[in-house]
Write an enzyme that holds these catalytic residues in place. Structure first.
Site, PDB file in Angstrom:
ATOM      1  N   ASP A 155       1.041  -1.117  -0.046  1.00  0.00           N
ATOM      2  CA  ASP A 155      -0.133   0.029   0.242  1.00  0.00           C
ATOM      3  C   ASP A 155       0.867   1.144  -0.022  1.00  0.00           C
ATOM      4  O   ASP A 155       2.066   1.178   0.077  1.00  0.00           O
ATOM      5  CB  ASP A 155      -0.946  -0.129   0.990  1.00  0.00           C
ATOM      6  CG  ASP A 155      -2.067   0.805   1.120  1.00  0.00           C
ATOM      7  OD1 ASP A 155      -2.193   1.713  -0.084  1.00  0.00           O
ATOM      8  OD2 ASP A 155      -3.160   0.808   1.731  1.00  0.00           O
TER       9      ASP A 155
ATOM     10  N   CYS B 124     -10.562 -25.219  15.443  1.00  0.00           N
ATOM     11  CA  CYS B 124      -9.067 -24.929  15.110  1.00  0.00           C
ATOM     12  C   CYS B 124      -8.000 -25.686  16.260  1.00  0.00           C
ATOM     13  O   CYS B 124      -8.583 -25.770  17.365  1.00  0.00           O
ATOM     14  CB  CYS B 124      -8.683 -23.479  14.768  1.00  0.00           C
ATOM     15  SG  CYS B 124      -8.220 -22.463  16.247  1.00  0.00           S
TER      16      CYS B 124
ATOM     17  N   CYS C 131     -14.971 -23.335  18.274  1.00  0.00           N
ATOM     18  CA  CYS C 131     -14.318 -23.389  16.980  1.00  0.00           C
ATOM     19  C   CYS C 131     -13.479 -24.812  17.091  1.00  0.00           C
ATOM     20  O   CYS C 131     -13.105 -25.392  18.047  1.00  0.00           O
ATOM     21  CB  CYS C 131     -13.486 -22.267  17.001  1.00  0.00           C
ATOM     22  SG  CYS C 131     -12.031 -22.404  15.923  1.00  0.00           S
TER      23      CYS C 131
ATOM     24  N   ASP D 196      -4.072   7.181  -3.681  1.00  0.00           N
ATOM     25  CA  ASP D 196      -5.567   7.539  -4.141  1.00  0.00           C
ATOM     26  C   ASP D 196      -6.033   8.335  -2.635  1.00  0.00           C
ATOM     27  O   ASP D 196      -5.331   8.257  -1.866  1.00  0.00           O
ATOM     28  CB  ASP D 196      -6.393   6.177  -4.194  1.00  0.00           C
ATOM     29  CG  ASP D 196      -6.187   5.040  -3.051  1.00  0.00           C
ATOM     30  OD1 ASP D 196      -4.994   4.834  -2.788  1.00  0.00           O
ATOM     31  OD2 ASP D 196      -7.196   4.803  -2.455  1.00  0.00           O
TER      32      ASP D 196
HETATM   33  N1  GUN Z   1      -6.889   0.617   2.971  1.00  0.00           N
HETATM   34  C1  GUN Z   1      -7.915   0.652   3.097  1.00  0.00           C
HETATM   35  N2  GUN Z   1      -8.725   1.331   2.554  1.00  0.00           N
HETATM   36  C2  GUN Z   1      -7.738   1.994   1.582  1.00  0.00           C
HETATM   37  C3  GUN Z   1      -8.072   2.879   0.450  1.00  0.00           C
HETATM   38  O1  GUN Z   1      -9.075   3.495   0.189  1.00  0.00           O
HETATM   39  N3  GUN Z   1      -6.852   3.158  -0.207  1.00  0.00           N
HETATM   40  C4  GUN Z   1      -5.661   2.687   0.069  1.00  0.00           C
HETATM   41  N4  GUN Z   1      -4.471   2.958  -0.720  1.00  0.00           N
HETATM   42  N5  GUN Z   1      -5.488   1.926   1.017  1.00  0.00           N
HETATM   43  C5  GUN Z   1      -6.653   1.405   1.768  1.00  0.00           C
HETATM   44 ZN    ZN Z   2     -10.501 -21.549  16.939  1.00  0.00          ZN
END
Ligand code: GUN
Ligand code: ZN
Length: 500
Positions: A93, A281, A279, A128
């Site tokens: 990201d 797991c 669960c 963005d």
């Molecule tokens: N992580 C969670 N939402 C977003 C988003 O709208 N844009 C970006 N770049 N990372 C995110």
């Molecule tokens: Zn579990």
């Protein structure tokens, strides 16, 4: 790059696909969950995510790495895969989220994309602007236009084999999301995250999540890989997949573990309030809630994170199996019964039954009628559309009972589908398993089927022999249809065996 996403099996708008990631030479099966790895604090080591949990792809933050005094150089010299010790695909990201949180970041899209490329990211992200839900129209338009300019700039950056995300923004305005989707597709970039969903997800606004995803997909087209940015709660994976999402990223497994929250496919539990661990797991089989509470903080957090991952990956396998079997909507329906917000989400999804119908297979495993909502499924819609195209002649009986030779034809009528010729009884979806005690909505849907057939056959005489239809359904049957209760039919013609 293009043509690297291939769809294998579909159900509703959900699909099993293959995302070829050229830079690492790996193929990721979708729907896929990308665990979020914080470069500084790794609750579960990435090598364990890969080996023990089956993660084929993870996501980390390129911006945090670029700003980190101790990790920036290591990332540049070793590359991300060695730094994190992960051999699958790695998405990065860009710092957009930091931008949204803190209002400012000191890097441009070309700079951060270049950095992501330099550290060996497989899928990079431009900066963005995540416009929050319910923003004013002006703000949403202005910020979307900035995002779109950044996507244009991203195309010009030399990124070699790295794939590039084209986030789709537009707040909660469906038309903006659709435009954003169309623009993103036209950039020729590679993967399409639906952005700024986090506030909706945190508030359990799953109906709005469905609206922004379906709007974005109207613009993107059905063939593009879609990532629901920030979606990490396994409760909503089935719904999001049925709406057409292919990628998820989970920070929830780690964040929730930090404050003793325990994920389930029906919602979130607080460890302190559990008497049992519901669960299968390895963590939950080997411990009681008291055992976990007695652990030190780090160990408890790690155990909870592991449980959260087991549940999340388990749900994804269940979803993929459901797609293969063709009963994804039955799974969504079950999840919709786990939480009212999920029911809203499922109802919102069914508002788009016509779009789901386009990708829904013509034939699959038996349709299970499980709830009121089943009557609105795309298969029912498709059957009704088909009825409007069928040509008949003479006097036709539509009956909940058996064949009757006094008529030119005697069709079966089964809620929620409505009428159909007997020879289709063994074809999907008319092989449906329908409960004996069907609800009003299902009869009303059957009446809608009668309307379609009657309206497209104006010269045909129709008789409907129904079994205990409620008034609300009978009221929908066109006036020119003779309506008789099945019991009274049987009195003067007992020829047929009842079959419904
Ligand atoms: N992580 C969670 N939402 C977003 C988003 O709208 N844009 C970006 N770049 N990372 C995110
Ligand atoms: Zn579990």
């Amino acid at each position: 790059m293009s043509g690297f996403f291939e769809q294998r099996t579909a159900d509703a708008a959900g699909r099993i696909g293959e995302l070829a990631v050229p830079r690492s030479g790996v193929t990721v099966e979708t729907p896929a969950l990308m665990p979020v790895v914080n470069p500084h604090v790794q609750t579960i080591a990435p090598s364990r995510l890969e080996e023990e949990f089956g993660a084929e792809i993870l996501i980390t933050n390129g911006y945090i790495l670029s700003q980190s005094e101790d990790l920036r150089e290591a990332a540049l010299s070793m590359g991300l895969h060695d730094l994190l010790d992960f051999s699958g695909a790695i998405m990065t990201d860009s710092g957009s989220f930091q931008l949204a949180e803190y209002g400012e970041i000191d890097v441009t899209t070309p700079e951060i994309l270049d950095f992501q490329y330099e550290i060996g990211s497989d899928i990079g992200t431009p900066i963005d602007i995540p416009t929050p839900p319910d923003a004013g129209r002006d703000q949403a338009e202005r910020e979307l236009s900035t995002t779109q300019n950044r996507l244009e700039r991203a195309r010009e950056v030399e990124t070699g084999e790295m794939l590039v995300n084209a986030p789709v923004q537009g707040s909660t305005y469906p038309d903006l999301r659709e435009d954003a989707g169309r623009h993103a597709r036209d950039t020729g970039l590679d993967v399409f995250p639906v952005g700024a969903a986090v506030p909706l997800l945190n508030a359990y606004r799953y109906d709005d999540v469905v609206e922004i995803v379906t709007a974005a997909k109207r613009g993107l087209g059905a063939d593009k890989p879609v990532h629901l940015f920030g979606a990490g709660h396994p409760m909503m994976f089935a719904l999001a997949v049925a709406a057409g999402c292919d990628l998820f990223d989970s920070a929830a497994y780690a964040l929730y573990a930090r404050d003793d929250r325990y994920l389930t496919v029906r919602g979130t539990e607080q460890l302190g309030e559990l008497d049992y661990l519901p669960c299968e797991c390895p963590i939950c089989v080997a411990h009681t809630p008291d055992d976990l509470r007695d652990l030190g903080d780090d160990e408890r957090e790690r155990h909870l994170a592991e449980h959260n991952l087991y549940v999340s990956f388990g749900e994804l396998r269940r979803i993929k199996q459901a797609i293969r079997r063709g009963n994804l909507l039955e799974l969504v329906e079950a999840r919709a019964r786990g939480h009212p917000a999920m029911l809203d989400g499922y109802r919102a999804l069914l508002d788009h039954a016509d779009r789901l119908e386009r990708s829904d297979p013509v034939s699959k495993d038996a349709f299970f009628h499980l709830s009121t909502e089943s009557a609105r499924r795309p298969e029912v819609r498709r059957h009704h559309d088909r009825l409007a195209r069928l040509a008949l002649e003479g006097h036709v009986l539509l009956t909940a009972g058996g064949e009757n030779s006094s008529y030119d034809e005697s069709w079966r009528i089964v809620p929620p589908f409505g009428p159909f010729p007997r020879h289709l009884s063994e074809t999907y979806p008319l092989t449906a398993e329908v409960p004996e005690r069907t609800g009003r909505e299902s009869y009303e849907a059957a009446a809608e089927g009668v309307v379609q057939l009657v309206e497209s056959n104006p010269d045909v005489e129709f008789t409907l022999a129904h079994r205990e239809w409620p008034t609300s359904a009978l009221e929908r049957v066109p006036e020119r249809v003779s309506v008789v209760p099945l019991e009274s039919m049987d009195e003067y013609d007992a020829a047929g065996e009842t079959d419904q």
